[in-house]
Design a protein around this motif. Structure first.
Motif, mmCIF file in Angstrom:
data_model
loop_
_atom_site.group_PDB
_atom_site.id
_atom_site.type_symbol
_atom_site.label_atom_id
_atom_site.label_comp_id
_atom_site.label_asym_id
_atom_site.label_seq_id
_atom_site.Cartn_x
_atom_site.Cartn_y
_atom_site.Cartn_z
ATOM 1 N N TYR A 1 0.918 -1.623 0.536
ATOM 2 C CA TYR A 1 -0.203 0.292 0.126
ATOM 3 C C TYR A 1 1.098 1.136 -0.361
ATOM 4 C CZ TYR A 1 0.293 -0.377 5.586
ATOM 5 O OH TYR A 1 1.846 -0.368 6.357
ATOM 6 N N ALA A 2 0.298 2.628 -0.416
ATOM 7 C CA ALA A 2 1.002 3.422 -0.295
ATOM 8 C C ALA A 2 0.368 4.616 -0.021
ATOM 9 C CB ALA A 2 1.568 3.652 -1.782
ATOM 10 N N ASN A 3 0.248 6.051 0.400
ATOM 11 C CA ASN A 3 -0.718 6.813 -0.017
ATOM 12 C C ASN A 3 0.866 8.212 -0.020
ATOM 13 O OD1 ASN A 3 -0.126 8.038 2.955
ATOM 14 N ND2 ASN A 3 -1.131 6.054 3.619
ATOM 15 N N ALA A 4 -0.564 9.475 0.508
ATOM 16 C CA ALA A 4 -0.114 10.207 0.538
ATOM 17 C C ALA A 4 -1.541 11.750 0.802
ATOM 18 C CB ALA A 4 0.704 11.186 -0.534
ATOM 19 N N GLY A 5 -0.582 13.053 1.645
ATOM 20 C CA GLY A 5 -1.077 14.216 2.224
ATOM 21 C C GLY A 5 -0.893 14.793 2.578
ATOM 22 N N ARG A 6 -2.331 15.464 2.428
ATOM 23 C CA ARG A 6 -1.468 17.313 3.212
ATOM 24 C C ARG A 6 -2.306 17.301 4.511
ATOM 25 N NH1 ARG A 6 -0.999 21.572 -0.832
ATOM 26 N NH2 ARG A 6 1.416 21.008 -0.291
ATOM 27 N N TYR A 7 -2.564 17.827 5.467
ATOM 28 C CA TYR A 7 -2.529 18.335 6.781
ATOM 29 C C TYR A 7 -2.359 19.256 7.516
ATOM 30 C CZ TYR A 7 -2.424 13.277 5.965
ATOM 31 O OH TYR A 7 -2.436 11.587 5.735
ATOM 32 N N HIS A 8 -4.212 20.005 8.007
ATOM 33 C CA HIS A 8 -3.634 21.245 8.424
ATOM 34 C C HIS A 8 -3.901 21.437 9.875
ATOM 35 C CE1 HIS A 8 -4.568 22.487 3.875
ATOM 36 N NE2 HIS A 8 -3.538 23.486 4.444
ATOM 37 N N LEU A 9 -3.399 22.646 10.763
ATOM 38 C CA LEU A 9 -3.219 22.256 12.271
ATOM 39 C C LEU A 9 -4.449 23.858 12.346
ATOM 40 C CD1 LEU A 9 -3.032 21.021 14.606
ATOM 41 C CD2 LEU A 9 -0.680 22.005 15.149
ATOM 42 N N ALA A 10 -5.152 24.499 13.081
ATOM 43 C CA ALA A 10 -6.169 25.205 13.650
ATOM 44 C C ALA A 10 -4.837 25.845 15.103
ATOM 45 C CB ALA A 10 -7.060 24.916 14.304
ATOM 46 N N ILE A 11 -4.552 27.725 14.975
ATOM 47 C CA ILE A 11 -4.303 27.871 15.931
ATOM 48 C C ILE A 11 -4.979 27.712 17.327
ATOM 49 C CG2 ILE A 11 -3.436 30.030 16.336
ATOM 50 C CD1 ILE A 11 -3.665 31.266 13.595
ATOM 51 N N PRO A 12 -4.691 27.064 18.402
ATOM 52 C CA PRO A 12 -5.200 27.129 19.862
ATOM 53 C C PRO A 12 -5.591 28.990 20.168
ATOM 54 C CG PRO A 12 -2.995 26.604 20.013
ATOM 55 C CD PRO A 12 -2.832 26.779 18.291
ATOM 56 N N ASN A 13 -6.835 27.866 20.646
ATOM 57 C CA ASN A 13 -6.994 29.595 22.040
ATOM 58 C C ASN A 13 -6.015 30.791 22.786
ATOM 59 O OD1 ASN A 13 -9.800 30.636 20.939
ATOM 60 N ND2 ASN A 13 -10.332 28.869 22.167
ATOM 61 N N LEU B 1 -2.009 35.489 6.068
ATOM 62 C CA LEU B 1 -1.201 34.389 7.177
ATOM 63 C C LEU B 1 -1.936 32.963 6.563
ATOM 64 C CD1 LEU B 1 -0.336 34.090 10.057
ATOM 65 C CD2 LEU B 1 -2.729 34.173 10.159
ATOM 66 N N LYS B 2 -0.704 32.367 6.012
ATOM 67 C CA LYS B 2 -1.513 30.666 5.676
ATOM 68 C C LYS B 2 -1.329 30.054 6.689
ATOM 69 C CE LYS B 2 1.903 32.063 1.135
ATOM 70 N NZ LYS B 2 2.248 32.935 1.779
ATOM 71 N N ALA B 3 -2.003 28.676 6.251
ATOM 72 C CA ALA B 3 -1.865 27.665 7.363
ATOM 73 C C ALA B 3 -1.476 27.148 8.023
ATOM 74 C CB ALA B 3 -3.521 26.828 6.834
ATOM 75 N N TYR B 4 -1.603 26.681 9.018
ATOM 76 C CA TYR B 4 0.303 25.906 9.439
ATOM 77 C C TYR B 4 -0.291 24.549 8.624
ATOM 78 C CZ TYR B 4 2.726 23.608 13.055
ATOM 79 O OH TYR B 4 3.405 23.419 13.873
#
Length: 1003
Positions: free
Chosen positions: A622-634, A693-696
């Motif tokens: 199997y193989a996979n690739a992906g992009r993952y984002h993170l929100a800015i905490p409070n 501002l771009k995402a994390y």
């Protein structure tokens, strides 16, 4: 588990059958999840003979849930969104059962393959098999329908393995999981990311700490049915994580009423004392065995009960636990505090399941997690073991250590509807509320510290305060929101789409006890205060004193929204393709509900492939690739968007210090200094963060295989690569603005530095009123103007495993991980100094801090070996073991920057320099390897019909107490050698023994 190999059963769909979704997303690259399963259910799929009148009947005998699934022209069938549990699968023809399989385990997020012999023999290259027989405590050896990286532990495994009864203790069994810095409590780093980048779910609802992202609300351990840990490659349904995902499904009632009670006791007398700690610079003993053994004892009381209120229709399950412990803490220094601590944790969970019909199910979950600590504190001379007067008390509720459970109450309602054989609806609404209480004696007293060397420690004045700061009154965190998922099967495509919306609110912060603090010192011999840019001290005064006020209390909110689409496409009998796309939106708001940072259209494509090489589920590549984002905490808004006040001012005093801590004849010798411009004025929300501002986010790639080579044996390996593409942090350097103002003929009215949320290492655009005329200047600064390097964090790993599935006698697994995590940013946290300020770390504040910052990160453990399992000697006796071996953490030397830096942004000993020479990250070697062995034994006497179980667990059998973290400050703020450099800050947990008694019964 499978008693024999399974054949694949899906045929090639024609080119025109490719769904519109797959066409739309086919060019995207990303990662995948298991056959479109939600985060609280699983699936059963397979193939049988395609004869007229054939259906597959799936039923959970314990709950009465049943479904009849049609068989297509190729003999394929699939039942998705099934609650986890043990099922019976039967092939029926014209209403009569012609073949069946019992004890088919459905696990969270996975697909269980059940193929019947007649169909298996018809596929190309297929073998004449006798189907599937899955024991209740295991999953199929190889799931050819998934391509993610996960570890799933069920209730029986959690009960049998010798480990602490906590969620994160189970997380640490996953390959690549490491303990984070001890200053973050029991937090875990997954895949090289910081410990604040994970997401936790209970029955589909997010319970991650909304303020910092570190830790999560917990639940009674005996209420966990399954715990799933994704360490990579998870599908488009999951987001807001660049570390890992921990997904917990709780137990539910069944037609048989079952209950149990448990007591666990850890005596202080059988807990080893932590080894002595000595200050490296002068050999002074800081802690040690020769004083009172500050041992902790702990007792846990737990109970559970569940059953049917209406058979096959309405069920109840409830669980509760209470944990109490006591210990005392102190150091062996002359002037310190001894604290006697009583800790209590109360947790409960209640769950109601209503099978309205076989096609409509409602689940209601409520849980509570409350932790409290009461501490009595005394003035203590640790060197001479003399305890002086009572200093005061502190009472905390749901404060927790950094990485521990933040507590809270959670309520979740969930609906699952099987609208047709091909259409399923999953809807959820939930709410969590955590109230934080921090009360101290003397909180209204003026805070002061007597640091005069001319006064013996025993004669120094003691204030009535317990802490320099008091928590914000009425502090709380709250999360509420919903999700809606639709699942539809179209030929060879399993389509899934969903939306979610969550609001996360926090009121938090702290104030100076008594409103103001005073720090007393003798007059410096040099006549100047070096830390204040050689500020001259007028002669003829009793001493100097620093006035201090810090106030940062604010309310903040994060709006989180996401939409996703995904298609699991069975391209041929042996090839499964996954295409997914997730779109996320984040908005951060200040106390006035004004948006100060937002990211829209955060597209996260994900793609995966699974190849059933032999066509019998015995070998998967199997193989996979992906992009993952993170929100800015409070935490960002509380710190930077709520008008923080941080003022200091040096002065002199004459005469004896007043007993209430105020200085007699106070005379300031400088104007008030506002650190980083924090003068208490709420900043303009338009100026807090960069406009572009771009995402994390980060990208990840995985390639692996799984091989079954005997009925109960599997092995496999995978390689993983992660690259952090963009981060968000604060920047506090005004020099580029001064230059911009000069270049553009603008009068910079207030050159005191402030902090702004930016993308480090990239160009940023700001709206700031530099000249004080009320108009915002549009300021574009390039990467070179700002002077920060490109943000870097890379992680690569090789994971290999060998597993023996439970065969009624024994279970075992061996994992080896080779990995490297390196770069110039750990991510949301800074373990070098134990800083817990997500997205507002000391890193990136100005360019000099980043010189020499590139190297192996704090969470880097090059080699890791795990082995765990258990052996059922006979029905009465079971033994178990858990082994962890890993290489040590990199070491640093952090000191004073040798060049010129403006005094208002000079952070003292915070740079990768020591003795005036560069000391790049990780250049000082590594801490030693750690070795840990835990052993357990369980005895269920036959006279009690095996319902009564006695247990004993020995944690850290050989009492290895290897150093886990050290003081990495090689110099003091003045540049002098730091006597505490390399002093251990934490060790492995000393050996302790836990005894238990458990009684389970049926009514």
């Amino acid at each position: 588990m499978s008693s024999s190999s399974n054949s694949s059963r899906r045929s090639l769909g024609g080119p025109l059958r490719l769904s519109v979704l797959a066409l739309a997303l086919g060019g995207c690259f990303a990662s995948t999840a298991a056959l479109a399963q939600s985060n609280a259910s699983g699936a059963i799929f397979g193939r049988t003979e395609a004869a007229p009148g054939t259906t597959v009947h799936i039923e959970n005998p314990s709950t009465g849930i049943s479904r009849d699934v049609a068989v297509d022209a190729d003999g394929r069938y699939r039942a998705g969104s099934l609650p986890v549990g043990v099922y019976k699968v039967a092939v029926q023809r014209n209403g009569q059962t012609v073949d069946s399989r019992d004890a088919v385990q459905v696990n969270v997020g996975t697909s269980t393959e059940v193929t019947f012999a007649a169909a298996a023999a018809t596929g190309a290259g297929a073998k004449n098999l006798e189907g599937v027989s899955v024991v209740a405590s295991a999953v199929p050896a190889i799931d050819v329908s998934s391509v993610d990286t996960r570890t799933v532990l069920n209730a029986e495994q959690l009960r049998r393995l010798p480990m602490p009864q906590s969620v994160n203790a189970a997380v640490l069994l996953a390959p690549g999981a490491v303990n984070a810095d001890a200053r973050y409590g029991n937090a875990v780093s997954l895949g090289g990311s910081s410990a604040a980048e994970n997401q936790y779910y209970v029955n589909g609802f997010p319970v991650t700490n909304p303020l910092t992202g570190l830790g999560a609300t917990s639940l009674p351990f005996n209420s966990i049915e399954q715990e799933q840990v994704f360490t990579g490659g998870y599908g488009a349904e999951y987001g807001r994580s660049t570390g890992g995902v921990v997904n917990i499904v709780t137990k539910r009632g069944t037609n048989e009423w079952k209950g149990g009670m448990q007591v666990l006791y850890t005596p202080a007398g059988l807990r080893e004392t932590e080894q002595p700690t000595y200050r490296p610079g002068d050999g002074a003993q800081i802690t040690g065995r020769d004083k009172h053994s500050a041992k902790l004892w702990e007792t846990t009381y737990a109970a559970y009960l569940g059953g049917a209120l209406i058979k096959d229709k309405l069920f109840f399950f409830g669980a509760a636990e209470r944990i109490k412990s006591e210990n005392d803490t102190y150091t062996l220094s002359k002037n310190t505090t001894r604290s006697y601590n009583t800790n209590k944790t109360n947790r409960w969970l209640a769950k109601v399941d209503w099978n309205i019909t076989d096609n409509h199910i409602i689940e209601l979950t409520g849980l509570s997690d409350t932790a409290s600590t009461y501490a009595d504190q005394f003035v203590y001379d640790g060197v001479n073991d003399i305890q002086y007067n009572h200093k005061g008390w502190r009472s905390q509720k749901n404060q927790g250590t950094a990485g521990s459970s933040p507590g809270g109450q959670v309520y979740v309602g969930r609906y699952t509807g099987y609208i047709t054989d091909n259409l399923t609806v999953d809807a959820l609404y939930g709410k969590e509320r955590t109230d934080h209480v921090d009360l101290t004696s003397g909180s209204s007293c003026t805070y002061f510290q007597d640091n005069r060397d001319s006064v013996p420690p025993s004669q120094r004045l003691q204030g009535c305060n317990i802490s320099s700061g008091i928590a914000a009154p009425g502090a709380y965190d709250e999360t509420n929101g919903w999700h809606l998922n639709l699942e539809y099967r179209l030929g060879s495509h399993d389509l899934r789409a969903g939306v979610d919306h969550y609001n996360v609110t926090s009121l938090n912060g702290s104030d100076t006890s008594g409103g103001v603090g005073w720090f007393y010192y003798d007059n410096p011999a040099s006549g100047v205060i070096e830390t204040r840019g050689n500020l001259a001290v007028p002669p003829g005064h009793s001493g100097i004193v620093e006035r201090y006020v810090f106030r940062a209390i604010g309310q903040a909110k994060v709006r989180q929204q996401a939409q996703y689409l995904e298609d699991h496409w069975q391209v041929t009998d042996r090839w499964l393709a996954y295409v997914g796309l997730r779109n996320e939106q984040f908005e951060n708001l200040n106390a006035d509900n004004e948006v100060f940072a937002k990211q829209r259209h955060q597209l996260a494509p994900r793609l995966g492939l699974s190849w059933d090489v032999m066509g019998d589920s015995s070998l998967k590549i199997y193989a996979n690739a992906g992009r993952y984002h993170l929100a800015i905490p409070n935490n960002v808004a509380v710190r930077g968007a709520s008008g923080s006040l941080y003022e200091t001012q040096w002065g002199t005093y004459d005469g004896a210090v007043n007993t209430n801590g105020t200085p007699p004849n106070w005379q300031p010798i400088e104007n008030v200094v506002y650190a980083n411009g924090a003068d208490g004025t709420p900043p303009d929300p338009r100026s807090i963060s960069a406009q572009n501002l771009k995402a994390y986010y980060q990208d990840e790639y995985i390639l692996g295989f799984d091989q079954q080579f005997a009925d109960h044996w599997t092995f496999g390996a995978k390689v993983r690569y992660r690259k952090l593409r963009s981060i968000i942090d604060d920047w506090c350097d005004d020099r580029p603005f001064i230059k911009w103002a000069a270049d553009h003929g603008v009068n910079y009215a207030d050159p005191s530095p402030a902090c702004y949320i930016i993308n480090p290492g990239q160009s940023n655009r700001f709206l700031i009123d530099l000249d004080g005329d009320g108009k915002l200047e549009d300021i574009k600064l390039s990467k070179n103007d700002i002077g920060l390097p490109e943000a870097k964090r890379k992680y690569y790993a090789l994971d290999a495993y060998l597993e023996h599935r439970f065969d009624g006698k024994w279970y075992g697994r061996l994992d080896y991980t080779f990995s490297r995590s390196y770069g110039n940013s750990e991510g949301l946290l800074k373990s070098d100094i134990g800083q817990l300020d997500p997205s507002v770390t000391q890193d990136w504040d100005h360019k000099e801090l980043m010189l020499g910052s590139n190297g192996p990160e704090a969470n880097d453990r090059t080699h890791q070996i795990r082995a765990y399992g258990y052996y059922q000697i006979n029905p009465q006796w079971l033994v178990s073991a858990n082994v962890l071996i890993q290489s040590g953490r990199p070491k640093n030397c952090i000191g004073v920057y040798p060049g010129d830096i403006p005094s208002e942004i000079n952070y003292g000993a915070s740079y990768f320099y020591c003795k005036g020479q560069p000391t790049p990250r990780g250049s000082q070697g590594r801490l030693p390897w750690t070795y840990r062995l835990d052993l357990g034994v369980q005895y269920a006497p036959s006279f009690a019909k095996n319902n009564l179980t006695f247990s004993a667990t020995v944690v850290n059998v050989f009492d290895k107490q290897t150093v886990q973290s050290i003081n990495e400050s090689g110099e003091t703020g003045s540049g002098a050698p730091n006597l505490s450099y390399t002093q251990p800050l934490s060790y492995q947990t000393p050996r302790y023994i836990q005894f238990g008694a458990r009684y389970d019964f049926s009514l």
